[in-house]
Motif scaffolding. Structure first.
Motif, PDB file in Angstrom:
ATOM      1  N   SER A  43      -7.579   5.478  -0.869  1.00  0.00           N
ATOM      2  CA  SER A  43      -6.388   5.815  -1.686  1.00  0.00           C
ATOM      3  C   SER A  43      -6.858   6.428  -3.006  1.00  0.00           C
ATOM      4  O   SER A  43      -6.726   7.628  -3.218  1.00  0.00           O
ATOM      5  N   GLU A  50       0.041   3.051   4.931  1.00  0.00           N
ATOM      6  CA  GLU A  50      -1.399   2.858   4.699  1.00  0.00           C
ATOM      7  C   GLU A  50      -1.774   1.393   4.926  1.00  0.00           C
ATOM      8  O   GLU A  50      -1.065   0.498   4.428  1.00  0.00           O
ATOM      9  N   HIS A  74      -6.502   1.672   2.179  1.00  0.00           N
ATOM     10  CA  HIS A  74      -6.244   1.628   0.737  1.00  0.00           C
ATOM     11  C   HIS A  74      -7.544   1.457  -0.043  1.00  0.00           C
ATOM     12  O   HIS A  74      -7.774   2.143  -1.050  1.00  0.00           O
ATOM     13  N   CYS A 129       0.853  -1.193   0.000  1.00  0.00           N
ATOM     14  CA  CYS A 129       0.000   0.000   0.000  1.00  0.00           C
ATOM     15  C   CYS A 129       0.890   1.244   0.000  1.00  0.00           C
ATOM     16  O   CYS A 129       2.108   1.146  -0.051  1.00  0.00           O
ATOM     17  N   ARG A 130       0.265   2.417   0.091  1.00  0.00           N
ATOM     18  CA  ARG A 130       1.079   3.639   0.093  1.00  0.00           C
ATOM     19  C   ARG A 130       1.873   3.749   1.391  1.00  0.00           C
ATOM     20  O   ARG A 130       1.515   3.126   2.396  1.00  0.00           O
TER      21      ARG A 130
END
Ligand code: MCN
Length: 785
Positions: free
Chosen positions: A302, A293, A298, A213-214
């Motif tokens: 996101s 994240e 997400h 994820c980020r």
């Protein structure tokens, strides 16, 4: 160092061609990645580092009537609690997630945190920073928020007319509108055509779901005035500019580094609101702060993609020749789109794709809704491929013609090239007809139709679906250029610095192959550096399937310029004219006299350690920085064909075969090309059959974990059979992009296969996803008719 702009150097000597380019070189990054030794943003850690978490809205649209953070501020281990009142006035203007020109026109202002109102479930309201993530999460639970709920704008198709506004300061929910009703000459085509067919197609909401994820780690040192950021990104240089803007620091006081990135699929081309907010917090706290994240965040907050519909009207003559097309496109950009928001501008003019269609018209409307914002997702304009290819099958059924025959009658032939489409695109060096025929042959089309008829007699529903597309690359926005920096070390090894942000597609390997090929060294002697703004030249990062054509051309040209420098030094050492020299596997020799040679290491030693021994007109700096300027329009193309069996009792779909014929020009690494295609096809299959990010009528997300958002596993994905046509681009090296193609062609091919199976019993489908419920409903409706 030689800096040259936009110069295309001479062609590559024949003898090095193909030594590394075109070879299935094993991926350099795989030993690291496959044994768990990759280095991701979550692996970055510092003593005393703090951890961030967001408190997010759990309603889609509301006024915030009370926000109480006292308990959170007093919770154990909490270092700071930020609200909009603390951060929003710090940012000069809105935070820009993308530097694409004109992006601001399609975006509502974005600020770090929601201030007076919330506009989607997941809208960040409070940022809690604590000594560890657990304490941060515990404190976040103590934040109290009261809302006055408002009716949410969830249905994008009616959003433009909805009096409730997503952004109160905007006149309506329309973010962008272009085009208009059919012009009179197009209307005249419809009026006079033998057949006019109209159909509406819809795609549904996908998430990007990269494995990683980020995430971001930011550390500000006030004594050095230096902000260091580690980011999961496709685009480190653009991120640096965004962080400079949000903190007010000069760009050269900000360093962004990306290590290994576990997928991005377009999402990480843009600098997210959360990442910018965490960086701002670290700057204000003068501490290191990490935010990773989680999957729930997400899936809800996101970015989403592909929520759009196209109504296509096609005019066809009595022989099945396309005469004109009109498209009405509506696109849901959510509350805060982060790039890719203006996909309709690209998508609609492309509607004619690989076919001769003399007249075209379109209207595209992008709307805001109280849902998670849209971002570019692998082939962000591909709705045109979905709508066109599904429409071709609808037209074929409507006029009683075989869908392959209809494609054959309209597809662009090589003799038509260069072809300027009715939408104004200049298309050249593509092979749609050849890829179509390659797929028809490989799948055994006629035999399949025989087998299909036999199966039907046994009560089984088999289907086959084709999809063709042409894909533009390289010439978008301000990024029609690409740098490459090549440097020879004193031991003769080569360092290459590129601007990209590889996130799974193997650029470490292909960049080394390109350098080895065009310079004349071994691939193992090349080290590739990317993802560090302090070390690499400024550039647009990785996206739009641009690395193949752009990095390929930049390295081609830079390597040839560097060879000239190497040959000047070697010429002096060998007492030979530089133009008589050749280099292979780092050995420079005189053409025709191979015994007269010197190694690249010897040349590098002299250049680095004994430059005084060289004549004044020989440059001892064995380094080249080159910026390649792209011509307009490099086009890839492909044909996909899918066969499937639909179970009439359960509505489930089993894909039996999947064949792709792809033309990405000269392949740098066929293994990587095929891996890219397979990955994209898996996403397309997942999109049509399994993945669906659902909201209820009030804007509550219903697919916020992997229990509800179904990603296909290896069990659902067949072997992807890849075939190739190589039509070189006119760019140096002849490379064209491939990274997005699988995800562009697969959705309509899979859809058409299912629709073909259902059509045998009179059932029709026009909207994705094709989950069992939808398929069964279509079958039931047909049986009742
Ligand atoms: N390549 C090649 N020969 C060619 C063209 C490309 O060998 N003729 C190689 C390239 O050197 C690169 C790879 O194929 O290693 C993809 O190149 P290209 O098509 O130029 O695309 P980009 O590198 O610009 O990658 C972007 C593209 C996009 S836009 C998305 S989104 C994407 C993708 O590719 N996301 C990915 N591939 C992905 N792959 C993985 N594993 N994960 C993602 O998130």
């Amino acid at each position: 160092m030689t800096e040259s702009i936009g110069r295309t150097a001479g062609s590559v000597p024949e003898r090095t061609a193909g030594r590394f380019v075109g070879q299935k070189v094993l991926r350099k990054e795989d030993p690291r990645l496959l044994t768990g030794h990759g280095h991701y943003v979550d692996d970055v850690t510092f003593t005393g580092m703090l951890h961030a978490t967001f408190v997010r809205s759990d309603v889609a649209r509301a006024r915030i009537t009370r926000l109480d953070t006292d308990a959170a501020r007093n919770a154990p281990g909490v270092v700071a609690v930020f609200t909009a009142a603390d951060l929003n006035d710090q940012v000069a203007g809105s935070m820009l997630p993308s530097l694409f020109q004109g992006a601001e026109d399609f975006m509502a202002p974005i600020f770090p945190l929601a201030r007076d109102d919330v506009r989607f479930v997941g809208d960040p309201i409070v940022l809690v920073i604590a000594e560890n993530r657990y304490l941060a999460e515990d404190a976040a639970e103590l934040v109290e928020i009261d809302y006055e709920q408002l009716p949410a704008v969830v249905d994008y198709e009616s959003a433009a007319a909805n009096p409730e506004k997503v952004h109160p300061d905007r006149p309506a929910n329309v973010a962008m509108m272009m085009g208009g009703p059919p012009e009179p000459d197009l209307q005249a085509v419809f009026d006079g055509a033998s057949h006019v067919v109209t159909e509406t197609f819809r795609q549904h909401r996908y998430s990007m779901v990269p494995m990683e994820c980020r995430g971001v780690v930011a550390r500000f040192d006030p004594f050095d005035n230096q902000l260091d950021v580690w980011l999961s990104s496709q685009n480190p240089h653009e991120a640096r500019l965004a962080f400079s803007r949000v903190t007010g620091l000069p760009e050269n006081c900000v360093r962004v580094q990306i290590g290994d990135v576990g997928g991005g699929f377009g999402l990480k081309s843009f600098v997210g609101r959360e990442e910018q907010t965490v960086v701002l917090a670290a700057f204000l706290l003068k501490r290191a702060v990490k935010w990773i994240e989680d999957r729930h965040e997400h899936l809800i907050a996101s970015a989403h993609a592909r929520v759009e519909k196209m109504t296509v009207t096609m005019a066809v003559d009595g022989d099945g020749r396309f005469l004109g097309a009109y498209v009405d496109h509506v696109d849901d950009s959510g509350a805060y789109p982060i790039g890719g928001g203006s996909a309709g501008m690209l998508s609609c003019p492309l509607i004619t794709g690989p076919y001769r269609v003399p007249k075209v018209g379109y209207q595209t409307t992008q709307v805001w809704t109280n849902t998670c914002g849209k971002a570019a997702y692998r082939g962000p304009w591909m709705m045109e491929t979905v709508a066109r290819e599904e429409m071709v099958d609808v037209v074929a059924r409507a006029i009683g013609m075989d869908p392959v025959e209809l494609r054959r009658r309209n597809v662009i032939h090589r003799s038509d090239l260069p072809y300027t489409s009715a939408g104004g695109q200049f298309i050249n060096n593509v092979s749609p007809e050849e890829t179509l025929e390659q797929c028809v042959g490989a799948i055994g089309y006629d035999d399949f139709r025989t087998e299909q008829a036999k199966a039907k007699a046994e009560g089984r529903l088999l289907g086959i679906g084709f999809a063709l597309y042409v894909e533009p690359q390289t010439n978008f926005g301000p990024y029609g250029n690409e740098p490459a920096h090549l440097r020879i070390a004193p031991d003769g090894r080569v360092d290459v610095y590129i601007a990209s942000g590889a996130h799974g597609q193997g650029l470490e390997t292909t960049t080394a192959q390109l350098t080895a090929e065009f310079l004349g060294v071994h691939v193992d002697d090349v080290t590739v550096h990317q993802g560090d703004t302090d070390a690499t030249p400024y550039g647009a990062g990785t996206g739009g399937s641009r690395s193949g054509p752009m990095i390929g051309a930049a390295i081609h040209d830079a390597a040839i310029l560097l060879r000239e420098k190497v040959f000047a030094v070697a010429g002096h050492l060998l007492e030979a004219a530089p133009e008589d020299l050749q280099m292979e596997e780092s050995l420079i020799s005189v053409s025709g006299t191979p015994a007269k040679s010197v190694s690249l290491a010897q040349v590098a030693q002299v250049a680095h350690l004994g430059p005084g021994t060289l004549p004044d007109d020989v440059d001892p700096i064995l380094e080249v920085m080159h910026r390649y300027k792209a011509p307009d329009g490099v086009w890839s193309n492909a044909c996909h064909v899918c066969t499937c069996e639909v179970d009439p009792h359960t509505g489930t779909v089993r894909i039996s075969r999947y064949v792709v014929s792809e033309d990405c020009g000269v392949m740098i690494n066929p293994n990587i090309v095929e891996g890219q295609i397979a990955g994209g096809v898996a996403q397309g299959i997942g999109g049509v059959l399994y993945e669906h990010n659902v909201y209820d009528a009030d804007g509550n997300p219903l697919s916020s974990t992997f229990l509800d958002y179904l990603v296909p596993t290896a069990a659902e994905i067949p072997e992807i059979e890849c075939l190739h046509i190589e039509t070189p681009a006119t760019t140096p090296g002849g490379f064209k992009g491939v990274g997005e193609g699988g995800a562009i062609g697969a959705p309509p091919a899979v859809f058409n296969a299912v629709a073909d199976a259902l059509a045998q019993v009179g059932a029709t489908v026009t909207d994705q996803p094709l989950d069992p419920t939808t398929v069964l409903a279509a079958l039931r409706a047909a049986s009742q008719d």
